[in-house]
Design a protein around this motif. Structure first.
Motif, PDB file in Angstrom:
ATOM      1  N   VAL A  82       4.074  64.187-105.476  1.00 47.72           N
ATOM      2  CA  VAL A  82       2.614  64.061-105.527  1.00 47.72           C
ATOM      3  C   VAL A  82       2.065  64.870-106.697  1.00 47.72           C
TER       4      VAL A  82
ATOM      5  N   GLU B  71      -3.648  68.343-101.343  1.00 53.46           N
ATOM      6  CA  GLU B  71      -4.815  67.456-101.325  1.00 53.46           C
ATOM      7  C   GLU B  71      -5.819  67.900-102.380  1.00 53.46           C
ATOM      8  N   LEU B  74      -4.729  67.030-105.795  1.00 50.84           N
ATOM      9  CA  LEU B  74      -4.984  65.611-106.057  1.00 50.84           C
ATOM     10  C   LEU B  74      -6.460  65.387-106.387  1.00 50.84           C
ATOM     11  N   PHE B 138       0.594  60.188 -97.559  1.00 49.80           N
ATOM     12  CA  PHE B 138       0.755  60.079 -99.008  1.00 49.80           C
ATOM     13  C   PHE B 138       1.351  58.727 -99.390  1.00 49.80           C
ATOM     14  N   VAL B 224      -5.760  59.843-100.239  1.00 48.40           N
ATOM     15  CA  VAL B 224      -4.861  59.431-101.323  1.00 48.40           C
ATOM     16  C   VAL B 224      -5.180  58.011-101.768  1.00 48.40           C
TER      17      VAL B 224
END
Lengths: 115, 246
Positions: A82, B71, B74, B138, B224
């Motif tokens: 990620v 998170e 992101l 995810f 996401v």
């Protein structure tokens, strides 16, 4: 032979770094960084591997005694992927911006800072 | 620094790293051995909370705080990319391309049309069963977001724009991150720790099990999915709608 999986991880990191050093194009640089990061995935998964063990996902409470591979490094790998994806996105956005400002994507031709 | 000198510096560094790495490998436990102390503890903790997928248990229960940080990374990346890619004043908007001009083979259009609902369904399934089968927020979020972009591959960017009101996805991303924090605060109130698993654990390997894990997984999936759609939208807008400096 046993260290082969670890060695592949280390080799990928070095090859990715070599790609960054030799790069003539910023998109190539970003992809090289992704290759280097892929080395960390291989290494992490190799650390958690166990012969004859199954994936750390149980379907019934009866098979919970079976040996599984290490789920901690798998979770770390997921985090790694990620973060790698977000970093790649940011770097590509920077590459687009550099192309707009400087008219080139060759790192060697970027000399001075420009506002 | 010229290229030759740069290669030399890199060669020395890489050789040093390779030697140190080889030495470190010699001290590692053997590959594929059965000594995994973290594994034993993580599996034990996951089973205590009746979570079938141990990886999800680590991500959304045992180390949920790390996932919260992830998170936020992101979110930061999406905001950063959006800020970097916003069109500058010097750019001119390209006229909308003629829809007939970009011919896409019928087979591709058919495949994309067939695969779009399938992919969206798979994405929802991966999110919903994240605590039972391999998957989670995810993975499912990325499947969902890329599934929507099959419309673009099928050559119908206007159609993609119609099903993609960007404000909605930006909202989805923020609401996902906020939803992740909500059970966390509930845990703080009820269990005494941020993101403590306070919901009933339910029955092992059933859909309603593992306490807060499916809730957090859903929140991450929404965040996401929204984040990736917004991120890809910035790149697509930049590539399709704006030409370079004139």
């Amino acid at each position: 032979m046993q260290v082969f999986a670890y060695a592949v991880g280390g080799w990928l990191v070095l090859v990715g770094a070599a790609g960054i050093v030799r790069s003539h194009h910023l998109v190539h640089t970003v992809v090289s960084l992704s290759v280097a990061q892929a080395g960390t995935y291989v290494f992490l998964l190799a650390v958690g591997f166990q012969w004859n063990a199954v994936a750390p996902v149980f379907s019934t409470s009866a098979d919970t005694h079976r040996a599984v591979v290490d789920p901690v490094v798998q979770a770390l790998t997921l985090t790694d992927i990620v973060v790698s994806a977000t970093v790649t996105a940011l770097l590509l956005a920077l590459a687009v911006q550099i192309q707009k400002r400087h008219g080139t994507v060759d790192p060697d031709e970027l000399r001075a800072l420009k506002g | 620094m010229n290229r030759r000198l740069r290669y030399l510096v890199f060669g020395l560094g890489a050789a040093g790293l390779a030697v140190l790495f080889a030495l470190a490998l010699a001290g590692l436990p053997g590959f594929g051995g059965d000594s995994h102390p973290y594994r034993d503890r993580a599996v034990h903790a996951a089973l205590a909370h009746r979570t079938a997928n141990v990886v999800s248990s680590i991500n959304f229960d045992q180390r949920a705080l790390d996932t919260f940080g992830e998170e936020l990374i992101l979110l930061g990346s999406v905001v950063g990319a959006a800020a970097l890619l916003r069109p500058s004043r010097r750019e001119s908007e390209r006229p909308a391309p003629d829809p007939e001009a970009r011919a896409v083979p019928d087979s591709v259009v058919l495949l994309c049309t067939v695969m779009l609902p399938v992919t969206v369904l798979v994405g929802l399934d991966v999110i919903a069963h994240g605590h039972l089968t391999p998957g989670g927020g995810f993975q499912g979020g990325v499947v969902l977001a890329t599934g929507l972009h099959l419309l673009f591959l099928g050559g119908r960017y206007p159609a993609l724009q119609r099903i993609r009101p960007l404000a909605g996805y930006q909202f989805a991303e923020s609401i996902g991150v906020a939803t992740f924090a909500t059970p966390g605060l509930a845990g703080l109130a009820a269990g005494g720790a941020f993101l403590a698993n306070v919901l009933p654990y339910g029955q092992f390997a059933s859909l309603a099990s593992a306490g807060t894990v499916p809730v957090l997984s859903l929140a991450v999936g929404v965040a996401v999915g929204g984040g990736v759609v917004v991120l890809l939208a910035q790149f697509l807008e930049q590539a399709l709608r704006y030409s370079g400096e004139r």
